[in-house]
Design a protein around this motif. Structure first.
Motif, PDB file in Angstrom:
ATOM      1  N   ARG A  41       0.815  -1.227   0.000  1.00  0.00           N
ATOM      2  CA  ARG A  41       0.000   0.000   0.000  1.00  0.00           C
ATOM      3  C   ARG A  41       0.832   1.253   0.000  1.00  0.00           C
ATOM      4  O   ARG A  41       0.511   2.230  -0.674  1.00  0.00           O
ATOM      5  CB  ARG A  41      -0.869   0.008   1.268  1.00  0.00           C
TER       6      ARG A  41
ATOM      7  N   TYR B  44       7.033  -4.641   8.359  1.00  0.00           N
ATOM      8  CA  TYR B  44       5.964  -3.689   8.656  1.00  0.00           C
ATOM      9  C   TYR B  44       5.391  -2.973   7.447  1.00  0.00           C
ATOM     10  O   TYR B  44       4.281  -2.479   7.508  1.00  0.00           O
ATOM     11  CB  TYR B  44       6.476  -2.636   9.640  1.00  0.00           C
ATOM     12  N   LYS B  49      -1.555  -5.819   3.918  1.00  0.00           N
ATOM     13  CA  LYS B  49      -2.420  -4.796   4.482  1.00  0.00           C
ATOM     14  C   LYS B  49      -1.615  -3.945   5.453  1.00  0.00           C
ATOM     15  O   LYS B  49      -1.907  -3.896   6.642  1.00  0.00           O
ATOM     16  CB  LYS B  49      -3.596  -5.448   5.227  1.00  0.00           C
ATOM     17  N   SER B  51      -0.327  -0.923   7.592  1.00  0.00           N
ATOM     18  CA  SER B  51      -1.086   0.151   8.224  1.00  0.00           C
ATOM     19  C   SER B  51      -0.160   1.338   8.438  1.00  0.00           C
ATOM     20  O   SER B  51       1.004   1.325   8.065  1.00  0.00           O
ATOM     21  CB  SER B  51      -1.664  -0.313   9.546  1.00  0.00           C
ATOM     22  N   ILE B  52      -0.718   2.351   9.110  1.00  0.00           N
ATOM     23  CA  ILE B  52       0.032   3.584   9.345  1.00  0.00           C
ATOM     24  C   ILE B  52       1.151   3.328  10.345  1.00  0.00           C
ATOM     25  O   ILE B  52       2.096   4.124  10.462  1.00  0.00           O
ATOM     26  CB  ILE B  52      -0.927   4.695   9.835  1.00  0.00           C
TER      27      ILE B  52
END
Lengths: 226, 83
Positions: A41, B44, B49, B51-52
């Motif tokens: 992402r 990480y 998926k 994340s922040i």
């Protein structure tokens, strides 16, 4: 209070070694490269953003100007990321140093102008005289246009330095005022705190806008000259 | 026997000799940084998926290191009666 207002702008040196090199190189860690088609992402978001910005900014150039895409995209990423990282507490912002902004502005401006003079000499010289000026005004206008040409790199550098430094100083001052006012009158401190929140939002915007403006102006100088 | 063990398997008495056996050449140090970076990145950030948290931990470490760097000037700004 007077001395330590500006100490946050001194270049960081640890044991005499320039730590500022590491701080300038740090944003490159936050932009990982990947050769895959489908990425994680983080990388996907960055690639999408970069594509959006490059299409918006490089569409006005012809094929000769579009060879500068890599340079301009790295420029906007660098200035944007260093400005945004400078908003974190206790961090050092390299773009507050005039030396660095001059080092970015002068070569880029000079490159654009010299490309124009080498490849389209007549058109570049013609920029010094706007169309339709009355004949008696010509000498004065040429002088004015020359001055305005040579002021461009100075304006680029000083604009970036002044905007970022002023924003940081304002945050320091208003934050210090909020802290001092808390023991005197809590309502005034709350008002000052609201001002601080609004200022921080403004600083986020300014950080990105300044990057955009710098790159846009360089691209405009390029457009004039290719 | 103590040459190629991982750190958690080295006995306490063997620790100095283990440290001295590490590769301190420039390419060795660069390799250590590269391995550390990819260990963090693959755990990480480079996940399906992410994340922040992957980004925020890096920024938090950056803030902490800058605080350590400027502690000398910051300790004069504590709320004390006498500095």
């Amino acid at each position: 209070m007077n001395e330590n207002l500006f100490t946050s702008f001194t270049t960081p040196v640890i044991l005499g070694l320039p730590l500022v090199t590491l701080i300038v190189l740090f944003p490159s860690l936050l932009f990982p490269t990947s050769n895959r088609l489908v990425n994680n992402r983080f990388v996907t978001l960055q690639q999408w953003m970069l594509q959006l910005v490059s299409k918006q900014m490089m569409s006005i150039h012809n094929s000769k100007g579009q060879t500068w895409t890599l340079m301009l995209m790295s420029l906007i990423l660098f200035i944007g990321s260093t400005n945004l990282l400078g908003l974190l507490p206790h961090s050092f912002t390299p773009t507050t140093q005039l030396s660095m902004n001059l080092g970015m502005a002068i070569p880029l401006w000079a490159g654009a102008v010299i490309t124009g003079f080498r490849n389209k000499t007549k058109a570049s010289l013609a920029h010094f005289l706007p169309q339709g000026t009355p004949t008696p005004l010509i000498p004065m206008l040429v002088i004015i246009e020359t001055i305005s040409l040579f002021i461009q790199p100075m304006a680029l550098a000083v604009r970036l330095t002044a905007n970022i430094t002023a924003g940081h100083l304002l945050i320091h001052l208003i934050g210090g005022a909020t802290l001092a006012l808390m023991s005197i009158s809590t309502t005034t401190a709350l008002i000052t705190f609201t001002i601080l929140i609004l200022l921080t939002i403004l600083e986020f915007a300014v950080a990105m806008i300044q990057a955009y403006v710098f790159t846009l102006l360089v691209s405009l100088y390029l457009h004039d000259n290719t | 026997a103590a040459s190629e063990k991982k750190l958690l398997e080295v006995k306490l008495g063997e620790l100095p000799s283990w440290i001295l056996m590490r590769d301190f050449t420039p390419s060795g140090i660069a390799g250590a940084f590269q391995r550390g970076y990819y260990r963090y990145y693959n755990k990480y950030v480079n996940v399906k998926k992410g994340s922040i948290a992957g980004l925020s931990m890096v920024l938090a470490a950056y803030v902490f290191l800058n605080y350590c760097r400027s502690y000398k000037e910051l300790k004069h700004e504590r709320l004390r009666k006498y500095h």
